[in-house]
Design a protein around this motif. Structure first.
Motif, PDB file in Angstrom:
ATOM      1  N   VAL A  27     -51.894   2.482 -15.950  1.00 11.60           N
ATOM      2  CA  VAL A  27     -50.633   2.558 -15.202  1.00 11.60           C
ATOM      3  C   VAL A  27     -50.520   3.870 -14.416  1.00 11.60           C
ATOM      4  O   VAL A  27     -50.105   3.878 -13.257  1.00 11.60           O
ATOM      5  CB  VAL A  27     -49.430   2.384 -16.164  1.00 11.60           C
ATOM      6  N   GLU A  28     -50.931   4.975 -15.041  1.00 13.02           N
ATOM      7  CA  GLU A  28     -50.755   6.269 -14.374  1.00 13.02           C
ATOM      8  C   GLU A  28     -51.577   6.354 -13.083  1.00 13.02           C
ATOM      9  O   GLU A  28     -51.079   6.770 -12.034  1.00 13.02           O
ATOM     10  CB  GLU A  28     -51.156   7.380 -15.347  1.00 13.02           C
ATOM     11  N   MET A  81     -50.074   4.187 -10.432  1.00  8.51           N
ATOM     12  CA  MET A  81     -48.887   4.811  -9.825  1.00  8.51           C
ATOM     13  C   MET A  81     -49.297   5.797  -8.725  1.00  8.51           C
ATOM     14  O   MET A  81     -48.687   5.852  -7.667  1.00  8.51           O
ATOM     15  CB  MET A  81     -48.098   5.595 -10.887  1.00  8.51           C
ATOM     16  N   GLY A 134     -37.400  -0.130 -12.738  1.00  7.10           N
ATOM     17  CA  GLY A 134     -36.637   0.806 -11.901  1.00  7.10           C
ATOM     18  C   GLY A 134     -36.728   2.235 -12.407  1.00  7.10           C
ATOM     19  O   GLY A 134     -36.349   3.177 -11.711  1.00  7.10           O
ATOM     20  N   ASP A 135     -37.227   2.429 -13.626  1.00  5.37           N
ATOM     21  CA  ASP A 135     -37.458   3.782 -14.138  1.00  5.37           C
ATOM     22  C   ASP A 135     -38.788   4.339 -13.646  1.00  5.37           C
ATOM     23  O   ASP A 135     -39.054   5.528 -13.784  1.00  5.37           O
ATOM     24  CB  ASP A 135     -37.470   3.778 -15.671  1.00  5.37           C
ATOM     25  N   LEU A 136     -39.651   3.468 -13.141  1.00  4.17           N
ATOM     26  CA  LEU A 136     -40.980   3.929 -12.709  1.00  4.17           C
ATOM     27  C   LEU A 136     -41.114   4.012 -11.189  1.00  4.17           C
ATOM     28  O   LEU A 136     -41.606   5.006 -10.674  1.00  4.17           O
ATOM     29  CB  LEU A 136     -42.066   2.991 -13.253  1.00  4.17           C
ATOM     30  N   ILE A 137     -40.712   2.953 -10.498  1.00  4.06           N
ATOM     31  CA  ILE A 137     -40.932   2.964  -9.034  1.00  4.06           C
ATOM     32  C   ILE A 137     -39.625   2.752  -8.277  1.00  4.06           C
ATOM     33  O   ILE A 137     -38.676   2.195  -8.800  1.00  4.06           O
ATOM     34  CB  ILE A 137     -41.964   1.903  -8.590  1.00  4.06           C
ATOM     35  N   LYS A 138     -39.631   3.175  -7.021  1.00  5.83           N
ATOM     36  CA  LYS A 138     -38.418   3.032  -6.227  1.00  5.83           C
ATOM     37  C   LYS A 138     -38.319   1.597  -5.677  1.00  5.83           C
ATOM     38  O   LYS A 138     -39.344   0.915  -5.534  1.00  5.83           O
ATOM     39  CB  LYS A 138     -38.376   4.062  -5.103  1.00  5.83           C
ATOM     40  N   PRO A 139     -37.096   1.165  -5.359  1.00  2.00           N
ATOM     41  CA  PRO A 139     -36.910  -0.213  -4.896  1.00  2.00           C
ATOM     42  C   PRO A 139     -37.769  -0.583  -3.689  1.00  2.00           C
ATOM     43  O   PRO A 139     -38.215  -1.720  -3.567  1.00  2.00           O
ATOM     44  CB  PRO A 139     -35.418  -0.262  -4.548  1.00  2.00           C
ATOM     45  N   ARG A 166     -34.152   0.235 -15.445  1.00  2.00           N
ATOM     46  CA  ARG A 166     -33.050   0.303 -14.484  1.00  2.00           C
ATOM     47  C   ARG A 166     -33.303  -0.639 -13.305  1.00  2.00           C
ATOM     48  O   ARG A 166     -34.023  -0.315 -12.377  1.00  2.00           O
ATOM     49  CB  ARG A 166     -32.977   1.745 -13.982  1.00  2.00           C
ATOM     50  N   ARG A 223     -30.627  -1.944  -8.881  1.00  2.00           N
ATOM     51  CA  ARG A 223     -30.826  -1.950  -7.422  1.00  2.00           C
ATOM     52  C   ARG A 223     -31.728  -3.095  -6.957  1.00  2.00           C
ATOM     53  O   ARG A 223     -31.994  -3.235  -5.773  1.00  2.00           O
ATOM     54  CB  ARG A 223     -31.410  -0.608  -6.969  1.00  2.00           C
ATOM     55  N   PRO A 280     -32.698  -3.972 -27.124  1.00  3.62           N
ATOM     56  CA  PRO A 280     -33.381  -4.170 -28.401  1.00  3.62           C
ATOM     57  C   PRO A 280     -33.332  -2.917 -29.281  1.00  3.62           C
ATOM     58  O   PRO A 280     -33.185  -3.020 -30.500  1.00  3.62           O
ATOM     59  CB  PRO A 280     -34.823  -4.497 -28.000  1.00  3.62           C
ATOM     60  N   ALA A 281     -33.448  -1.740 -28.663  1.00  2.00           N
ATOM     61  CA  ALA A 281     -33.513  -0.517 -29.469  1.00  2.00           C
ATOM     62  C   ALA A 281     -32.124   0.004 -29.835  1.00  2.00           C
ATOM     63  O   ALA A 281     -31.869   0.324 -30.996  1.00  2.00           O
ATOM     64  CB  ALA A 281     -34.275   0.559 -28.702  1.00  2.00           C
ATOM     65  N   LEU A 282     -31.235   0.076 -28.849  1.00  2.30           N
ATOM     66  CA  LEU A 282     -29.959   0.743 -29.090  1.00  2.30           C
ATOM     67  C   LEU A 282     -28.917  -0.172 -29.721  1.00  2.30           C
ATOM     68  O   LEU A 282     -27.968   0.290 -30.341  1.00  2.30           O
ATOM     69  CB  LEU A 282     -29.403   1.325 -27.783  1.00  2.30           C
TER      70      LEU A 282
END
Lengths: 348, 212
Positions: free
Chosen positions: A160-161, A164, A210-215, A247, A250, A289-291
């Motif tokens: 993945v890195e 990216m 949405g936490d990794l890439i922009k829309p 996220r 958007r 699932p976590a929170l």
């Protein structure tokens, strides 16, 4: 009172028609079920019926309106491309990647990779599992499944890195080539799944989070590939669920405008999401699932689920579900509390 | 100084090759290595961190900026050592035992380096004993634990216990982070800080190191 089969309930939800109550489903859930039975994913597939009975019983116990088969992972492709996978890990971990650089994809023939992938033992066991599940449940409930989506599958080839970095630094043509290559693999796998009883295509794209890439990158690389999958299979299986982690507020409008049947979303504002979707696609979600599911009591989960159902009822086109795949430490009664809240949500 | 602004600007764009050339050029012009580090590389990385925190840029942009910083820092390293410039502090970081996910951990590492901290990267699947042993041997002021899975989160509590058992709990701060974590969980296990993103983690770690 239930007056519909789970399939009728889901089908009506996807098309915006009336339902007897809000449906409930989980996203995948197979590794949760395997772990609860002391199995790895490969151990599940190695059962005599490839785990079909165990899965059907487990989803029944959870009270879901959709079953899941197909491994939602990249192991067969990684193996067919010369990488290696630790099948003894709970969810199978990729140990070595087939590609060092993005242009390395040029050295692969997609037809050969697909052909080799189909020879992979667990690929065939996955088809066995699906076929067996379908014969156990008949036509009254939908079975969803699939690999990751093309964008996420492409990232698995390279890591993945590195992937990216290539999105920013590499040639656009190279990114398109590797994502297109992955799309062909996803399509080939889904064709086999559909032939064996799949009737809800699922396209999870965690790397498009949405936490990794922009829309912009989502619209540039992810959406066209996911649409290609949908269009190529539309005549065989028109219902498509897209899942993106994190996220995604958007992205809702773009996913809905693209015409996917249902968008599975993580912990975002659901009222805003419904407004953005504008009735063009169903929403699936979104308890964390976590929170929530792993951290709260079953009574609290029930209350949160009930409140979400009430909030979503006026919009229709809603499936109560966790926001992502189930973590193995989530208590059974918390998932059942969600099912109870959905079943009690009589619609007008 | 114009060249330092250029270094910062190109770093923010992730232009590693140009950053490397400009760092060398600045050295050749007699700019002190410490100024190049602080007003060029770290300034650029701080802006990247802020933009990331404010959702103006995303992971790919941070990765290429961090790569540019590393290339510039490689050129500077011997000059900084010769000038006796020291890091603000030392931090060890790793993804906890049973968890192989490292993107979040790597992002935090890059941001920590961007704050001028020295980072010992323990990789993934790190046992509580390894975290603690490294902190003792390398004199780390902060231990940063990362986890992506709800199943591996509890290992962070074991890191806190291992630090207590080794008698270093009052000398080292323990920070936790990762998608499933919360402030509440941090308090439950007795860790010192939870931060929701990589840039905030670096701010907090720097704060802990400056307190020491």
């Amino acid at each position: 009172m239930e007056t519909m089969t789970p399939k009728e309930r889901i089908k009506n939800t996807l098309s915006g028609k009336e339902v007897d109550h809000i449906p409930f489903a989980v996203l995948n859930g197979q590794s949760w079920i395997a772990a609860r039975n002391g199995l790895t994913m490969s151990g599940l597939l190695d059962l005599p019926d490839a785990g079909a009975q165990l899965l059907v019983d487990a989803y029944r116990e959870l009270g879901t309106d959709i079953l899941t088969s197909g491994c939602s992972a990249a192991w067969p492709m990684i193996s067919a491309m010369g990488g290696s996978v630790d099948m003894n890990a709970l969810s199978a971990e990729i140990v070595s990647r087939p590609l060092d650089t993005i242009d390395g994809i040029a050295g692969y023939d997609v037809t050969k990779v697909i052909s080799d992938m189909k020879k992979y033992h667990y690929y065939q066991r996955t088809l066995d599992q699906l076929r067996n599940m379908r014969s156990l449940v008949g036509d009254r409930i939908m079975i969803g499944g699939g690999f990751f989506g093309p964008f996420t599958m492409a990232a698995q080839m390279l890591g993945v890195e590195q992937f990216m970095i290539e999105l920013i630094d590499g040639e656009e043509e190279d990114v398109r080539r590797i994502v297109d290559f992955a799309a062909e693999i996803v399509i080939a796998y889904l064709e086999d799944l559909i032939e064996n009883g799949l009737d809800l295509i699922t396209i999870p794209e965690p790397v498009a989070s949405g936490d990794l890439i922009k829309p912009d990158l989502y619209e540039q690389f992810v959406l066209p590939a996911d649409l290609k999958v949908r269009e190529r299979l539309a005549d065989k299986c028109p219902d498509v669920l897209v899942h993106i982690c994190g996220r995604t507020d958007r992205l809702v409008a773009a996913v809905a405008a693209a015409g996917f049947s249902v968008f599975s979303v993580d912990s975002i504002d659901m009222v805003k999401a419904q407004n953005d979707a504008g009735g063009r696609c169903a929403l699936f979600g979104n308890l964390s699932p976590a929170l929530v599911l792993a951290a709260k009591s079953s009574d609290e989960v029930y209350e949160i689920s009930k409140a979400l159902c009430e909030q979503m009822k006026p919009f229709g086109r809603f499936i109560l579900a966790p926001g992502c795949d189930l973590a193995p430490n989530i208590p059974l009664e918390n998932i059942q509390a969600m099912a109870r809240a959905a079943h009690e949500s009589q619609t007008d | 100084m114009e060249i330092l602004k250029e270094i910062s600007g190109y770093l923010q764009q992730g232009r590693a090759k140009i950053v490397k050339e400009l760092v060398q050029q600045a050295l050749d012009q007699g700019v002190p290595a410490e100024d190049i580090l602080r007003e060029g590389l770290l300034d650029g990385m701080n802006i990247v961190g802020e933009k990331f925190k404010n959702n103006e840029i995303f992971v790919p942009e941070v990765l290429v900026a961090a790569r540019a910083m590393n290339m510039g820092a490689q050129i500077l390293k011997p000059h900084l050592a010769a000038a006796g410039v020291e890091a603000h502090g030392k931090v060890c970081i790793g993804t906890v035992k049973g968890d192989l996910h490292d993107i979040g951990k790597n992002l935090v590492k890059m941001m920590l380096e961007g704050k001028g901290l020295e980072v010992v990267d323990l990789g993934t699947d790190v046992s509580p004993e390894t975290f603690v042993q490294t902190a003792i041997e390398q004199n780390c002021r902060v231990i940063c634990c990362s986890a992506l899975l709800t199943t591996t989160m509890p290992v962070m509590g074991d890191v806190v216990k291992a630090a207590e058992a080794a008698g270093i709990r009052d000398k080292v701060k323990i920070m936790v982070g990762g998608a499933p974590l919360t402030e509440e969980f941090c308090r439950q296990i007795g860790a010192d800080a939870y931060t929701p993103d990589a840039a905030s983690a670096a701010d907090k770690a720097l704060e802990f190191c400056m307190e020491a």
